[in-house]
Design a protein around this motif. Structure first.
Motif, PDB file in Angstrom:
ATOM      1  N   MET A 102       3.617  19.916 -13.434  1.00  0.00           N
ATOM      2  CA  MET A 102       4.069  19.017 -13.902  1.00  0.00           C
ATOM      3  C   MET A 102       3.656  18.442 -11.708  1.00  0.00           C
ATOM      4  O   MET A 102       4.918  19.201 -11.041  1.00  0.00           O
ATOM      5  CB  MET A 102       5.091  18.724 -13.937  1.00  0.00           C
ATOM      6  N   LEU A 103       3.787  18.010 -11.205  1.00  0.00           N
ATOM      7  CA  LEU A 103       4.105  17.225 -10.127  1.00  0.00           C
ATOM      8  C   LEU A 103       5.633  16.327 -10.345  1.00  0.00           C
ATOM      9  O   LEU A 103       6.063  15.828 -10.881  1.00  0.00           O
ATOM     10  CB  LEU A 103       2.639  15.816  -9.042  1.00  0.00           C
ATOM     11  N   THR A 104       6.246  17.058  -8.838  1.00  0.00           N
ATOM     12  CA  THR A 104       7.182  15.945  -8.579  1.00  0.00           C
ATOM     13  C   THR A 104       7.382  15.067  -6.863  1.00  0.00           C
ATOM     14  O   THR A 104       6.867  16.225  -6.634  1.00  0.00           O
ATOM     15  CB  THR A 104       8.641  17.078  -8.830  1.00  0.00           C
ATOM     16  N   LEU A 105       7.745  14.002  -7.045  1.00  0.00           N
ATOM     17  CA  LEU A 105       7.367  13.480  -5.509  1.00  0.00           C
ATOM     18  C   LEU A 105       8.800  13.084  -5.288  1.00  0.00           C
ATOM     19  O   LEU A 105      10.080  12.291  -6.062  1.00  0.00           O
ATOM     20  CB  LEU A 105       7.127  12.243  -5.807  1.00  0.00           C
ATOM     21  N   TYR A 106       9.568  13.434  -4.022  1.00  0.00           N
ATOM     22  CA  TYR A 106      10.705  12.723  -3.151  1.00  0.00           C
ATOM     23  C   TYR A 106      10.625  11.833  -3.025  1.00  0.00           C
ATOM     24  O   TYR A 106       9.651  11.018  -2.071  1.00  0.00           O
ATOM     25  CB  TYR A 106      11.245  13.427  -3.019  1.00  0.00           C
ATOM     26  N   TYR A 107      10.873  10.735  -2.822  1.00  0.00           N
ATOM     27  CA  TYR A 107      10.553   8.918  -2.580  1.00  0.00           C
ATOM     28  C   TYR A 107      12.372   9.014  -2.398  1.00  0.00           C
ATOM     29  O   TYR A 107      13.440   9.101  -2.434  1.00  0.00           O
ATOM     30  CB  TYR A 107      10.162   8.151  -3.405  1.00  0.00           C
ATOM     31  N   SER A 108      12.409   7.313  -1.173  1.00  0.00           N
ATOM     32  CA  SER A 108      13.403   6.594  -1.136  1.00  0.00           C
ATOM     33  C   SER A 108      13.452   5.474  -0.642  1.00  0.00           C
ATOM     34  O   SER A 108      11.952   4.575  -0.685  1.00  0.00           O
ATOM     35  CB  SER A 108      14.224   7.229   0.781  1.00  0.00           C
ATOM     36  N   PRO A 109      13.929   4.315  -1.626  1.00  0.00           N
ATOM     37  CA  PRO A 109      13.815   3.221  -1.461  1.00  0.00           C
ATOM     38  C   PRO A 109      13.230   1.839  -0.052  1.00  0.00           C
ATOM     39  O   PRO A 109      13.937   2.853   0.597  1.00  0.00           O
ATOM     40  CB  PRO A 109      15.018   2.637  -3.050  1.00  0.00           C
ATOM     41  N   GLY A 110      12.235   1.629  -0.821  1.00  0.00           N
ATOM     42  CA  GLY A 110      12.057   0.910   1.158  1.00  0.00           C
ATOM     43  C   GLY A 110      11.488   1.392   2.417  1.00  0.00           C
ATOM     44  O   GLY A 110      11.129   1.395   3.087  1.00  0.00           O
ATOM     45  N   ALA A 111      11.344   3.332   1.808  1.00  0.00           N
ATOM     46  CA  ALA A 111      10.579   3.836   3.191  1.00  0.00           C
ATOM     47  C   ALA A 111       9.119   4.509   3.047  1.00  0.00           C
ATOM     48  O   ALA A 111       8.745   3.994   1.947  1.00  0.00           O
ATOM     49  CB  ALA A 111      11.198   5.452   2.369  1.00  0.00           C
ATOM     50  N   CYS A 112       8.191   4.853   3.237  1.00  0.00           N
ATOM     51  CA  CYS A 112       7.158   5.267   3.598  1.00  0.00           C
ATOM     52  C   CYS A 112       6.639   5.791   2.405  1.00  0.00           C
ATOM     53  O   CYS A 112       4.948   5.403   1.975  1.00  0.00           O
ATOM     54  CB  CYS A 112       6.133   5.701   4.796  1.00  0.00           C
ATOM     55  N   SER A 113       7.555   6.138   0.916  1.00  0.00           N
ATOM     56  CA  SER A 113       7.503   6.897   0.704  1.00  0.00           C
ATOM     57  C   SER A 113       6.969   5.958  -1.066  1.00  0.00           C
ATOM     58  O   SER A 113       5.886   6.469  -2.187  1.00  0.00           O
ATOM     59  CB  SER A 113       8.311   7.766  -0.811  1.00  0.00           C
ATOM     60  N   LEU A 114       6.814   5.187  -0.824  1.00  0.00           N
ATOM     61  CA  LEU A 114       6.304   3.934  -1.744  1.00  0.00           C
ATOM     62  C   LEU A 114       4.676   3.895  -2.304  1.00  0.00           C
ATOM     63  O   LEU A 114       4.511   4.047  -3.194  1.00  0.00           O
ATOM     64  CB  LEU A 114       6.140   2.534  -1.519  1.00  0.00           C
ATOM     65  N   ALA A 115       4.380   4.332  -0.620  1.00  0.00           N
ATOM     66  CA  ALA A 115       2.886   4.413  -1.133  1.00  0.00           C
ATOM     67  C   ALA A 115       2.365   5.303  -1.734  1.00  0.00           C
ATOM     68  O   ALA A 115       1.653   5.345  -3.055  1.00  0.00           O
ATOM     69  CB  ALA A 115       1.837   4.381   0.962  1.00  0.00           C
ATOM     70  N   SER A 116       3.110   6.693  -2.393  1.00  0.00           N
ATOM     71  CA  SER A 116       2.956   8.312  -2.778  1.00  0.00           C
ATOM     72  C   SER A 116       3.123   7.484  -4.064  1.00  0.00           C
ATOM     73  O   SER A 116       2.401   8.266  -5.020  1.00  0.00           O
ATOM     74  CB  SER A 116       3.101   9.041  -2.111  1.00  0.00           C
ATOM     75  N   LEU A 117       4.208   6.491  -4.156  1.00  0.00           N
ATOM     76  CA  LEU A 117       4.381   6.460  -5.553  1.00  0.00           C
ATOM     77  C   LEU A 117       3.458   5.931  -5.913  1.00  0.00           C
ATOM     78  O   LEU A 117       2.932   5.574  -7.624  1.00  0.00           O
ATOM     79  CB  LEU A 117       6.244   5.335  -5.750  1.00  0.00           C
ATOM     80  N   ILE A 118       2.899   4.244  -5.463  1.00  0.00           N
ATOM     81  CA  ILE A 118       1.818   4.032  -6.170  1.00  0.00           C
ATOM     82  C   ILE A 118       0.846   4.976  -6.509  1.00  0.00           C
ATOM     83  O   ILE A 118      -0.106   4.921  -7.217  1.00  0.00           O
ATOM     84  CB  ILE A 118       1.358   2.787  -5.375  1.00  0.00           C
ATOM     85  N   ALA A 119       0.251   5.526  -5.761  1.00  0.00           N
ATOM     86  CA  ALA A 119      -1.095   6.292  -6.013  1.00  0.00           C
ATOM     87  C   ALA A 119      -0.610   6.989  -6.282  1.00  0.00           C
ATOM     88  O   ALA A 119      -1.505   6.833  -8.252  1.00  0.00           O
ATOM     89  CB  ALA A 119      -1.317   7.106  -4.438  1.00  0.00           C
ATOM     90  N   LEU A 120       0.232   7.698  -6.899  1.00  0.00           N
ATOM     91  CA  LEU A 120       0.595   8.902  -8.368  1.00  0.00           C
ATOM     92  C   LEU A 120       0.454   7.760  -9.730  1.00  0.00           C
ATOM     93  O   LEU A 120       0.362   7.323 -11.136  1.00  0.00           O
ATOM     94  CB  LEU A 120       2.022   8.945  -8.481  1.00  0.00           C
ATOM     95  N   GLU A 121       1.174   6.104  -9.680  1.00  0.00           N
ATOM     96  CA  GLU A 121       1.085   5.854 -10.959  1.00  0.00           C
ATOM     97  C   GLU A 121      -0.468   5.016 -11.169  1.00  0.00           C
ATOM     98  O   GLU A 121      -0.706   4.851 -12.355  1.00  0.00           O
ATOM     99  CB  GLU A 121       2.233   4.372 -10.877  1.00  0.00           C
ATOM    100  N   GLU A 122      -0.594   4.852 -10.093  1.00  0.00           N
ATOM    101  CA  GLU A 122      -2.469   4.674 -10.423  1.00  0.00           C
ATOM    102  C   GLU A 122      -3.212   5.889 -11.201  1.00  0.00           C
ATOM    103  O   GLU A 122      -4.193   5.360 -11.434  1.00  0.00           O
ATOM    104  CB  GLU A 122      -3.017   3.412  -8.535  1.00  0.00           C
ATOM    105  N   SER A 123      -2.517   6.537 -10.278  1.00  0.00           N
ATOM    106  CA  SER A 123      -3.147   8.305 -10.733  1.00  0.00           C
ATOM    107  C   SER A 123      -3.530   8.665 -12.293  1.00  0.00           C
ATOM    108  O   SER A 123      -4.484   9.078 -12.708  1.00  0.00           O
ATOM    109  CB  SER A 123      -3.333   9.376 -10.267  1.00  0.00           C
TER     110      SER A 123
END
Ligand SMILES: N[C@@H](CCC(=O)N[C@@H](CS)C(=O)NCC(=O)O)C(=O)O
Length: 206
Positions: free
Chosen positions: A1-22
């Motif tokens: 299982m992959l885990t992404l650490y993110y913060s709202p409004g940060a550049c991590s949104l790009a990775s969140l979107i990519a994971l959702e698309e994947s």
């Protein structure tokens, strides 16, 4: 299982979107900047840089957005999130993503994170005042010369689109004149229609 650490409004949104698309299974873990969680000993053990995003994969941690995006696209081949069959096109996608990472993001950071570069308060104000210009110029270059349309790489959507969406999302707050960037505005509207983008934004809002 992959885990992404993110913060709202940060550049991590790009990775969140990519994971959702994947379509890959992943867990999203929020890092609260207001509590300086990115500097906590637990987080620094995951990412000593003290920044988001970091993706925890089976073999270990990956930081730096272009690296995370390329990894996600490569392990989720069937989602077709990058030109994986054409090494030259893949290099061009990487070139685009690295421009966002090393130039556009850095321009933006001069507005809010000037203390990284100088302790001089007056110099920080000068840097901040320059952001509408530097962000406007770099996004202007993307508008006129880099975004092929309708997606960054042309007819095929890729993780570069998730990254561009994230960086362009900062433009208004950075004082950029959005009327001068109509193609980027249309790109944003197309992105907002994608269910994966909507889900990623919901995760940020939750
Ligand atoms: N080059 C890194 C930049 C990461 C970065 O600067 N992230 C920011 C959020 S956009 C951060 O974590 N800032 C927290 C801090 O500076 O304390 C990447 O592209 O992933």
């Amino acid at each position: 299982m992959l885990t992404l650490y993110y913060s709202p409004g940060a550049c991590s949104l790009a990775s969140l979107i990519a994971l959702e698309e994947s379509g890959l299974a992943f867990e999203a873990k929020r890092v609260d900047f207001s509590k300086a969680e990115q500097q906590s000993p637990e987080y620094l053990r995951l990412n000593p840089k003290g920044r988001v995003p970091v993706l925890i994969a089976e073999k270990g941690a990956i930081s730096e957005t272009p690296a995370i995006l390329a990894y996600v696209a490569q392990i989720a081949k069937s989602a077709r999130l990058a030109p994986l069959d054409d090494l030259f096109e893949f290099a061009l996608m990487q070139s685009f993503n690295n421009y966002l990472c090393a130039t556009v993001h850095v321009n933006h950071a001069h507005g809010r994170r000037g203390y990284r570069w100088t302790d001089d308060e007056a110099a920080r104000e000068t840097m901040k005042a320059k952001v509408p210009q530097t962000m406007g110029e770099s996004l202007g270059l993307i508008e006129t010369s880099m975004l092929r349309g309708p997606w960054v790489m042309g007819k095929d959507y890729s993780v570069a689109d998730a990254y561009l969406f994230t960086m362009f999302g900062w433009a208004k707050g950075d004082g950029v004149d959005l009327d001068r960037l109509p193609k980027l505005g249309e790109h944003r509207a197309r992105m907002l229609e994608r269910p994966a983008v909507q889900r990623a934004r919901e995760i940020e809002r939750a």
